[in-house]
Design an enzyme around this catalytic site. Sequence first.
Site, PDB file in Angstrom:
ATOM      1  N   GLY A  12      49.196 -25.636  11.480  1.00 40.01           N
ATOM      2  CA  GLY A  12      49.545 -24.756  12.582  1.00 40.01           C
ATOM      3  C   GLY A  12      50.025 -25.550  13.768  1.00 40.01           C
ATOM      4  O   GLY A  12      51.233 -25.783  13.942  1.00 40.01           O
ATOM      5  N   ASP A  25      47.256 -15.883   8.952  1.00 37.70           N
ATOM      6  CA  ASP A  25      45.801 -15.813   9.081  1.00 37.70           C
ATOM      7  C   ASP A  25      45.387 -14.441   9.579  1.00 37.70           C
ATOM      8  O   ASP A  25      45.636 -14.091  10.732  1.00 37.70           O
ATOM      9  CB  ASP A  25      45.322 -16.883  10.071  1.00 37.70           C
ATOM     10  CG  ASP A  25      45.488 -18.276   9.501  1.00 37.70           C
ATOM     11  OD1 ASP A  25      44.906 -18.543   8.440  1.00 37.70           O
ATOM     12  OD2 ASP A  25      46.219 -19.083  10.108  1.00 37.70           O
ATOM     13  N   HIS A  55      52.208 -19.263   6.253  1.00 39.82           N
ATOM     14  CA  HIS A  55      50.771 -18.981   6.137  1.00 39.82           C
ATOM     15  C   HIS A  55      50.379 -18.011   7.247  1.00 39.82           C
ATOM     16  O   HIS A  55      50.632 -18.262   8.418  1.00 39.82           O
ATOM     17  CB  HIS A  55      50.010 -20.303   6.260  1.00 39.82           C
ATOM     18  CG  HIS A  55      48.531 -20.189   6.086  1.00 39.82           C
ATOM     19  ND1 HIS A  55      47.920 -20.230   4.852  1.00 39.82           N
ATOM     20  CD2 HIS A  55      47.536 -20.049   6.989  1.00 39.82           C
ATOM     21  CE1 HIS A  55      46.612 -20.124   5.005  1.00 39.82           C
ATOM     22  NE2 HIS A  55      46.345 -20.007   6.300  1.00 39.82           N
ATOM     23  N   GLY A  66      43.249 -28.537  10.910  1.00 42.11           N
ATOM     24  CA  GLY A  66      43.290 -29.907  11.434  1.00 42.11           C
ATOM     25  C   GLY A  66      44.229 -30.821  10.657  1.00 42.11           C
ATOM     26  O   GLY A  66      44.031 -32.041  10.634  1.00 42.11           O
ATOM     27  N   MET A 113      39.047 -24.949   3.091  1.00 40.62           N
ATOM     28  CA  MET A 113      39.070 -25.011   4.560  1.00 40.62           C
ATOM     29  C   MET A 113      38.610 -26.411   4.975  1.00 40.62           C
ATOM     30  O   MET A 113      37.571 -26.890   4.525  1.00 40.62           O
ATOM     31  CB  MET A 113      38.118 -23.972   5.174  1.00 40.62           C
ATOM     32  CG  MET A 113      38.570 -22.532   5.074  1.00 40.62           C
ATOM     33  SD  MET A 113      40.239 -22.197   5.639  1.00 40.62           S
ATOM     34  CE  MET A 113      40.166 -22.712   7.360  1.00 40.62           C
ATOM     35  N   MET A 140      40.639 -13.576   6.288  1.00 45.03           N
ATOM     36  CA  MET A 140      39.308 -13.934   6.801  1.00 45.03           C
ATOM     37  C   MET A 140      38.630 -12.635   7.206  1.00 45.03           C
ATOM     38  O   MET A 140      38.473 -12.317   8.387  1.00 45.03           O
ATOM     39  CB  MET A 140      39.444 -14.915   7.971  1.00 45.03           C
ATOM     40  CG  MET A 140      39.737 -16.336   7.487  1.00 45.03           C
ATOM     41  SD  MET A 140      40.464 -17.360   8.769  1.00 45.03           S
ATOM     42  CE  MET A 140      42.175 -16.939   8.527  1.00 45.03           C
ATOM     43  N   MET A 151      42.386 -12.087  10.554  1.00 41.36           N
ATOM     44  CA  MET A 151      40.969 -12.195  10.952  1.00 41.36           C
ATOM     45  C   MET A 151      40.464 -10.859  11.460  1.00 41.36           C
ATOM     46  O   MET A 151      41.199 -10.112  12.113  1.00 41.36           O
ATOM     47  CB  MET A 151      40.820 -13.236  12.070  1.00 41.36           C
ATOM     48  CG  MET A 151      41.399 -14.595  11.724  1.00 41.36           C
ATOM     49  SD  MET A 151      40.985 -15.812  12.969  1.00 41.36           S
ATOM     50  CE  MET A 151      42.067 -17.165  12.485  1.00 41.36           C
ATOM     51  N   HIS A 183      46.127 -15.374   4.191  1.00 46.21           N
ATOM     52  CA  HIS A 183      44.742 -15.869   4.175  1.00 46.21           C
ATOM     53  C   HIS A 183      43.856 -14.832   4.851  1.00 46.21           C
ATOM     54  O   HIS A 183      43.901 -14.677   6.066  1.00 46.21           O
ATOM     55  CB  HIS A 183      44.731 -17.223   4.923  1.00 46.21           C
ATOM     56  CG  HIS A 183      43.381 -17.829   5.099  1.00 46.21           C
ATOM     57  ND1 HIS A 183      43.157 -18.900   5.945  1.00 46.21           N
ATOM     58  CD2 HIS A 183      42.181 -17.541   4.551  1.00 46.21           C
ATOM     59  CE1 HIS A 183      41.883 -19.237   5.909  1.00 46.21           C
ATOM     60  NE2 HIS A 183      41.259 -18.420   5.083  1.00 46.21           N
ATOM     61  N   SER A 185      51.297 -22.455   9.667  1.00 45.82           N
ATOM     62  CA  SER A 185      50.439 -21.318  10.004  1.00 45.82           C
ATOM     63  C   SER A 185      50.950 -20.639  11.265  1.00 45.82           C
ATOM     64  O   SER A 185      50.982 -21.241  12.339  1.00 45.82           O
ATOM     65  CB  SER A 185      49.004 -21.785  10.210  1.00 45.82           C
ATOM     66  OG  SER A 185      48.279 -20.743  10.816  1.00 45.82           O
ATOM     67  N   ASP A 213      43.593 -26.360   4.717  1.00 42.64           N
ATOM     68  CA  ASP A 213      43.893 -25.604   5.933  1.00 42.64           C
ATOM     69  C   ASP A 213      42.912 -25.985   7.043  1.00 42.64           C
ATOM     70  O   ASP A 213      41.707 -25.785   6.906  1.00 42.64           O
ATOM     71  CB  ASP A 213      43.762 -24.110   5.590  1.00 42.64           C
ATOM     72  CG  ASP A 213      44.112 -23.182   6.740  1.00 42.64           C
ATOM     73  OD1 ASP A 213      44.630 -23.653   7.758  1.00 42.64           O
ATOM     74  OD2 ASP A 213      43.854 -21.965   6.589  1.00 42.64           O
ATOM     75  N   GLY A 216      42.761 -22.120  15.546  1.00 46.36           N
ATOM     76  CA  GLY A 216      43.641 -23.256  15.327  1.00 46.36           C
ATOM     77  C   GLY A 216      43.218 -24.412  16.216  1.00 46.36           C
ATOM     78  O   GLY A 216      42.347 -24.249  17.086  1.00 46.36           O
ATOM     79  N   GLY A 233      38.665 -19.541  11.876  1.00 45.60           N
ATOM     80  CA  GLY A 233      38.601 -18.695  13.074  1.00 45.60           C
ATOM     81  C   GLY A 233      39.592 -19.112  14.147  1.00 45.60           C
ATOM     82  O   GLY A 233      40.091 -18.265  14.874  1.00 45.60           O
TER      83      GLY A 233
HETATM   84  C1  DX5 Z   1      41.941 -21.314  10.878  1.00 46.85           C
HETATM   85  C2  DX5 Z   1      43.175 -20.902  10.128  1.00 46.85           C
HETATM   86  C3  DX5 Z   1      44.235 -21.938  10.050  1.00 46.85           C
HETATM   87  C4  DX5 Z   1      44.767 -22.404  11.389  1.00 46.85           C
HETATM   88  C5  DX5 Z   1      44.994 -23.883  11.260  1.00 46.85           C
HETATM   89  O1  DX5 Z   1      40.954 -20.364  10.658  1.00 46.85           O
HETATM   90  O2  DX5 Z   1      42.841 -20.566   8.798  1.00 46.85           O
HETATM   91  O3  DX5 Z   1      45.310 -21.534   9.205  1.00 46.85           O
HETATM   92  O4  DX5 Z   1      45.968 -21.807  11.765  1.00 46.85           O
HETATM   93  O5  DX5 Z   1      45.417 -24.365  12.494  1.00 46.85           O
HETATM   94  P1  DX5 Z   1      45.567 -25.926  12.783  1.00 46.85           P
HETATM   95  O6  DX5 Z   1      46.585 -26.458  11.822  1.00 46.85           O
HETATM   96  O7  DX5 Z   1      45.996 -25.946  14.206  1.00 46.85           O
HETATM   97  O8  DX5 Z   1      44.202 -26.531  12.564  1.00 46.85           O
HETATM   98 ZN    ZN Z   2      44.504 -20.150   7.336  1.00 43.54          ZN
END
Ligand code: DX5
Ligand code: ZN
Length: 214
Positions: free
Chosen positions: A196, A34, A32, A176, A136, A67, A36, A65, A7, A174, A143, A141
Amino acid sequence: MTLIAPSLLAADYLKLGEEIKRMESAGVDYLHIDVMDGHFVPNLTFGIDMVAQIAKSTTVPLDVHLMLAEPERYIEAFANAGAAIISVHIEACTHIHATLKAIKKTGAKAGVVLNPGTPAEALNAVLSEADLILQMTVNPGFGGQSFIPETLENIEKLATWRTENNYNYLIEVDGGINQETAELAKKAGTDVLVAGSYLFHSPNLEIAITDMRR
Ligand code: DX5
Ligand code: ZN
């Protein structure tokens, strides 16, 4: 086969080109991205022009992705920008079936996303339409959050339904994702791991990716 999708949210934005090359050389399967809107989620990130520039700079397919509230308004724009997969949140779509059809019409793969609090059953009527289902494993929102283990139940259901009914969707997770949570997600039936912080901050990217695939 486990596919890896770093990500870009966790990349160093001042060195984005180098960061993308680094992932490309490590042999990742998707990038990936994101997107937002500060409305569906409480954060702002990348837009259409950013995706278009990234698409021109790499041969790795882009997993976008969205959001966004009313994501259907932006499907064509992201498809024209070069997205290979466009995923929309079920929670943001009034007409999810029509929206998935609209994504496919552009030639992109159609993904649908579940927040941690949304039951997998919400997707029953569109399972045959979806190319990808993104679960998810944190609230979207930001990382760097912790994996929510209760989300594994949805993944198990999606994997079972796929086998029972010969559906074709890929299952992606996606949020953690690290070495330990990747293993849990994989056991539950995941095909694509988004990560990410874990990949971008890894001291040895090649080893982290090999371990994750395993
Ligand atoms: C969160 C995003 C993820 C984020 C994951 O809203 O959709 O793609 O980048 O980040 P990590 O891998 O650090 O949890
Ligand atoms: Zn994502």
